[in-house]
Design an enzyme around this catalytic site. Structure first.
Site, mmCIF file in Angstrom:
data_model
loop_
_atom_site.group_PDB
_atom_site.id
_atom_site.type_symbol
_atom_site.label_atom_id
_atom_site.label_comp_id
_atom_site.label_asym_id
_atom_site.label_seq_id
_atom_site.Cartn_x
_atom_site.Cartn_y
_atom_site.Cartn_z
ATOM 1 N N HIS A 121 -129.813 -31.419 -17.853
ATOM 2 C CA HIS A 121 -130.180 -29.977 -17.843
ATOM 3 C C HIS A 121 -129.775 -29.516 -16.473
ATOM 4 O O HIS A 121 -128.583 -28.204 -16.149
ATOM 5 C CB HIS A 121 -131.595 -29.999 -17.833
ATOM 6 N N GLU B 182 -126.033 -29.522 -16.519
ATOM 7 C CA GLU B 182 -125.477 -28.478 -17.249
ATOM 8 C C GLU B 182 -125.506 -27.023 -16.318
ATOM 9 O O GLU B 182 -124.389 -26.343 -16.688
ATOM 10 C CB GLU B 182 -126.106 -28.052 -18.832
ATOM 11 N N HIS B 183 -126.073 -27.373 -15.785
ATOM 12 C CA HIS B 183 -126.167 -25.288 -14.919
ATOM 13 C C HIS B 183 -124.945 -25.493 -13.670
ATOM 14 O O HIS B 183 -124.259 -24.641 -13.464
ATOM 15 C CB HIS B 183 -127.582 -25.488 -14.204
ATOM 16 N N GLU C 27 -137.412 -23.694 -13.376
ATOM 17 C CA GLU C 27 -137.420 -23.274 -14.898
ATOM 18 C C GLU C 27 -138.411 -24.314 -15.699
ATOM 19 O O GLU C 27 -138.813 -23.814 -16.114
ATOM 20 C CB GLU C 27 -135.706 -23.327 -15.248
HETATM 21 ZN ZN LIG Z 1 -131.868 -24.466 -18.237
#
Ligand SMILES: [Zn+2]
Length: 1043
Positions: free
Chosen positions: A135, A138-139, A236
């Site tokens: 994750h 991905e960012h 998040e």
């Molecule tokens: Zn995210």
């Protein structure tokens, strides 16, 4: 959309164009009136179009059967060998599968005459810890790459493109980078950015600190200030797990498939995230983002040769192919006896009473996702077992009414290697846990004994058939999302598109063996020992425990710091702040030109008629043999008490049956002839002056042309013979409704905060919030306590009689030109059966008044905040409205995202103006509250200080941002909806669009002076989040605290 999928952009940004753009309140109203009680959220992804069912924005791709093969099997095209060519006639698709000879990268191209083209790069990413590695990667890859060394090119491109979709997602075992656009120049631009981002990201240390986690001084320039943990993903995930349903479904996955990658949290467990290092990230990238582990998807009508050539030359000519077996996921070894797991959750102070706020689910591991026919059968079985009043579990678990209905985890899930089925309940007493287990077994045994009613099976198949015909403008994106889980495991995605084949096979098996379905139930449900019972109860100490654990972690991190490390932390804080504040090198990024977007998308015209004296709008579109019917009932004749009951009315009215059919028979009839008959509360402010509003109920349905007569007669039946007499059933529906309205607040908190905030500005918005916002929850809870079901039933009955009248009704028909003459005959027949009440008025706008400034704080037991500020600006048709809309985009991109997201760590932030004339600011999953409100207040000052940044280019980018909303594709069934619901004609829309595009820098600056220089006369601040004792002193304002 997808469960347990974490995205780079908060959902707030991908809600597209709700009519005139005020996505916030519309989606909230939908949230409250959609029929969650009896229709379980569909989770099946195997059938390509299912995902689009709830999507509101759709287009009319003119599908023409392909006749020629553009590529031939066995031939080489730019380093890619075409290995498979097939046509999928049900969708008008030619499918081409390529494999890159050197790298082994697979590329799947779906050629279809659809201008909304899609491109995506997918990787199989399998984490082996819960640090959120995939994750955070991905960012981070979206933070700058070799060709585009720009800070955050992804977010910067949002305003340099007219993408119809742009995001990146991390699933449990894949990461994907999809976008779609109707503009080919845009397509090539975005393709370049995305490819460079994933294959050659810079992955700088500072990016890791910003997106992942970091230790930082609370005051960056003050060495003596305390240390804090920060990071976009860190926050998040704290936000994501503040929603109990997310905690539940994450634990369900982890515990049902514990032995491999699914045993971990791919998005990241906040307490594990700070174990991740920058090196882990770089290593993971080189292993999992290798071209041999990549899959490229492209869909639509743009030239594939250009894509092949570009990908081959730029990214695939060098790397040598490697065996990607390392990322393959084995099947979960099956258990030989069932397991039970109990977890605790935070107490949701807006939800059910503490002792009733428990959840339970029984989940069973099923087939291998590679077996597409079996997946299809299991989807049908799941529908038969849980969906609607005819389903087995609905009868046994929901109707006895000892819970708040199905929980969010309920349904069939084919998104991972081993599919699973789950049925769960929310809001029940711990004492009832055992009862659920008994009822589960009893139900399954009963199904095995008695089987399913053939007419029930037929209604499920009919719905699938209808879904295949129903056109979605995000069709290519829907296919990608549905195919990714299967494709990710090297499954046969082309065959999975052949839904008609699967239906034929299914029917064949049914004919061959009358007990076919019962045998499947026996196999997958009765004798299946891989069964998990997951229970969850609130714990008063949950939040404190988390805080203590977080504090311990922080202490550990601080203890591990020696002098050099301390210095490093301090310097990194400053370096990161400098990097964030440095002007980005935007000139390195491609951008569209005004000429690329000047032309307005063509729209079919709308005929405004009066048929049997009923205002009727007709739109001739290619509907693929479907007729769409929308009705609007004016609520002018309702008294204030009745108005308050509208959301409940919309929720239950189609679930109670009629005087001729009981609710089970009626549901079966409706689903065997239509896509369902849905009701929503509708609210429309006067777009000319914002001084009044209309309130009503909006009904939608559609059916295959051949069933149009039945569709109308079923509407007649419901509208004229609805019944609310069965108080026991009504009471159950009400309980489920009340349970469901408090679900999802933490995940859409910004919408609730904005809605409630608007309610501090006008009385109309206040009512809206009472009908569909946070205030609605409290209202309903009290209402149910104070009124007997029999009384509520009577009130709802009166409401229906006042609403469902021919003389307060308007209608919209979307149909093909050929079918129109038949449709209109059925329509006239329908109208002749509708009652008239001469006393009922069609006119009757209610007045809007502006309110005095105020503040309110909804105290919630969550670790993040949702902040909002709203003020009254101008109505939709005012010449400043489009300029303010451009300004809102500009402020979002240039000011709020950099400050509130990048620097202060919120997951999202932005500004918008609605068709109601209210300008709003919001933040999403925000670690701060007063600091963000201060940022909202500083907008004018920032604009003054950055006057030099208000350039032509910045303005143009903001316009593109608005265009993404204005020009978003529309489904054939929804063409003309802006006029029907809000009175925005196509001419008016064209004028608005032209005015928006012609906005000059000077006009923008003038608007800034006019609306931002002085404190507006009518404004409000709203906060959703944890208790804050310093709120009044820090903001210097009086707050109403709502606990
Ligand atoms: Zn995210």
């Amino acid at each position: 959309m997808l469960t347990r999928v974490w995205q780079t952009r908060p959902v707030t940004h991908i809600i597209k164009r709700a009519a005139v753009g005020n996505a916030g309140y519309k989606s909230n109203i939908n949230m409250c009136t959609r029929n969650i009680g009896s229709i379980v959220r569909r989770k099946i992804q195997a059938i390509p179009t299912l995902i689009s069912r709830r999507s509101k924005v759709m287009t009319a791709p003119h599908i023409i059967q392909q006749h020629e093969n553009k590529f031939n099997e066995g031939k080489l095209y730019h380093g890619f060998e075409c290995v498979r060519v097939e046509s999928v006639p049900e969708f008008g698709i030619m499918s081409y599968t390529f494999r890159h000879l050197g790298s082994g990268t697979e590329l799947w191209y779906l050629d279809r005459k659809d201008s909304n083209n899609v491109f995506s790069i997918n990787f199989r990413t399998t984490p082996f810890d819960s640090t959120g590695l995939p994750h955070i990667l991905e960012h981070s890859v979206l933070c700058g790459s070799e060709k585009y060394p720009v800070r955050d090119p992804f977010f910067k491109m949002l305003n340099r493109s007219v993408a119809t979709f742009m995001n990146a997602m991390t699933g449990p075992d894949y990461t994907m980078y999809p976008f779609s656009t109707m503009n080919e120049i845009d397509f090539r631009n975005l393709q370049k950015i995305y490819l460079d981002a994933v294959f050659r990201p810079n992955l700088e240390y500072l990016d890791f600190l910003q997106e992942g986690w970091r230790l930082e001084h609370s005051k960056i320039h003050d060495k003596s200030s305390e240390y804090v943990l920060k990071g976009v993903v860190y926050n998040e995930m704290k936000g994501a797990f503040s929603e109990n349903s997310s905690v539940f479904s994450q634990n369900l996955l982890n515990n049902l498939l514990p032995d491999h990658t699914y045993g971990f949290v791919s998005g990241g467990n906040p307490l594990e995230i700070p174990k991740l290092t920058h090196k882990n990230l770089v290593d993971f990238h080189s292993k999992y983002y290798h071209p041999s582990n990549a899959r490229i998807y492209t869909y639509g009508n743009f030239d594939l040769q250009k894509t092949l050539e570009y990908v081959n030359n730029e990214y695939l000519s060098q790397p040598k192919g490697i065996d990607n077996a390392y990322s393959r996921i084995p099947s979960q070894p099956r258990w030989n006896k069932p397991r039970n797991v109990h977890i605790s959750s935070r107490f949701d102070n807006m939800g059910a009473p503490f002792e009733k706020q428990n959840q339970i689910a029984i989940a069973l591991l099923m087939s291998d996702v590679m077996d597409t026919q079996e997946t299809f059968v299991l989807h049908i079985l799941s529908e038969l077992l849980v969906r609607g009043p005819n389903s087995s579990f609905y009868k046994s678990l929901i109707e006895p009414n000892f819970s708040g209905g199905y929980n969010q985890a309920t349904g069939f899930d084919p998104q991972i290697k081993d599919t699973f089925f789950c049925v769960g309940l929310q809001d029940l007493y711990v004492e009832d846990f055992a009862r659920v287990q008994e009822l589960f077994d009893k139900t399954i045994n009963q199904v095995i004994d008695e089987g399913f009613e053939p007419s029930h099976v037929e209604s499920v198949l009919h719905n699938i058939e209808l879904l295949l015909k129903h056109q979605s403008p995000q069709f290519g994106m829907g296919l990608l999302f549905n195919s990714t889980p299967l494709w990710n495991h090297d499954g046969d995605v082309v065959s999975s598109l052949r839904v008609s084949n699967m239906i034929t096979n299914f029917r064949h098996n049914l004919t061959k063996d009358a007990k076919y379905l019962q045998r499947k139930v026996e196999q997958y449900f009765a004798t299946n020992t891989h069964r998990l019972t997951l229970t969850m109860s609130p714990d008063d100490h949950y939040e404190d425990n988390f805080k203590t654990a977080e504090l311990d972690l922080l202490k550990q991190k601080i203890m591990a710091l020696d002098e050099t490390k301390r210095k490093e932390v301090f310097e990194n804080g400053i370096k990161l702040e400098e990097a964030q504040k440095a002007p980005p090198k935007l000139e390195l990024l491609p951008c569209l030109n005004l000429t690329d977007v000047q032309e307005m998308p063509k729209m079919p015209s709308i005929d405004i008629l009066r048929i049997s004296n009923v205002p009727t709008q007709v739109c001739h579109v290619h509907t693929n043999d479907i007729s769409y019917l929308k009705l609007h009932f004016n609520g002018a004749n309702l008294n204030p008490d009745e108005v308050m009951l509208l959301p409940l009315f919309c929720n239950v009215i189609n679930d109670m049956g009629t005087s001729n059919y009981d609710f089970r028979e009626f549901d079966k009839l409706v689903l065997s002839k239509t896509a369902g008959i849905d009701f929503k509360l509708h609210f429309a402010e006067n777009i000319y002056n914002s001084k009044s509003y209309l309130l009503g109920v909006y009904m939608t349905t559609h059916a295959l042309d051949k069933n149009a007569a039945d569709m109308f007669s079923l509407c007649n039946e419901l509208l004229t013979k609805f019944t609310l007499n069965d108080t026991e059933r009504l009471s159950m529906l009400i309980d489920n409704y009340v349970s469901n309205i408090s679900v999802g607040i933490a995940s859409s908190g910004h919408l609730y905060a904005m809605q409630s905030c608007s309610g501090l500005v006008t009385n109309a918005a206040k009512l809206k919030s009472q009908l569909a916002g946070v205030e609605h929850i409290e209202f309903m809870k009290n209402y149910v306590k104070q009124n007997k079901t029999a009384e509520i039933s009577e009130k709802l009955k009166t409401l229906g009689q006042k609403l469902f009248l021919k003389n307060v009704m308007r209608c919209a028909l979307n149909t093909s030109e050929e079918f129109y003459p038949s449709l209109v005959k059925h329509y006239e027949q329908f109208l002749s059966n509708m009652p008239i009440n001469p006393d009922a008025k069609m006119r009757g706008e209610r007045d809007i008044s502006l309110l005095e400034p105020s503040q309110q704080h909804f105290v919630m037991n969550i670790p993040v905040n949702y902040c909002a500020k709203a003020f009254y600006a101008v109505p939709y048709t005012h010449r400043d409205h489009p300029t303010l809309r451009v300004l809102a985009k500009l402020i979002s991109a240039k000011y709020l995202l950099p400050v509130v997201r990048e620097q202060n760590g919120a997951y999202g932030a932005g500004a918008k103006i609605g068709s109601d004339g209210i300008f709003s600011f919001f933040s999403y999953r925000d670690p701060n509250s007063t600091k963000t409100l201060e940022a909202f207040n500083n907008t004018y000052q920032w604009l003054q200080d950055h006057n030099a940044e208000l350039t032509e280019q910045a303005l143009f980018e903001a316009k593109l941002g608005v265009l993404q909303q204005l020009d978003a594709p529309i489904a054939p069934g929804n063409v003309g909806i802006d006029y029907f619901l809000y009175g925005v004609s196509q001419e008016m829309f064209a004028k608005y669009r032209a005015r928006m595009l012609s906005t000059t820098v000077d006009e923008l600056k003038a608007v800034v002076e006019r609306y931002f220089k002085n404190e507006p006369a009518h404004f409000g601040n709203c906060l959703l989040g944890p208790e804050n004792k310093d709120l009044e002193t820090e903001t210097n304002l009086k707050w109403k605290i709502i606990v």
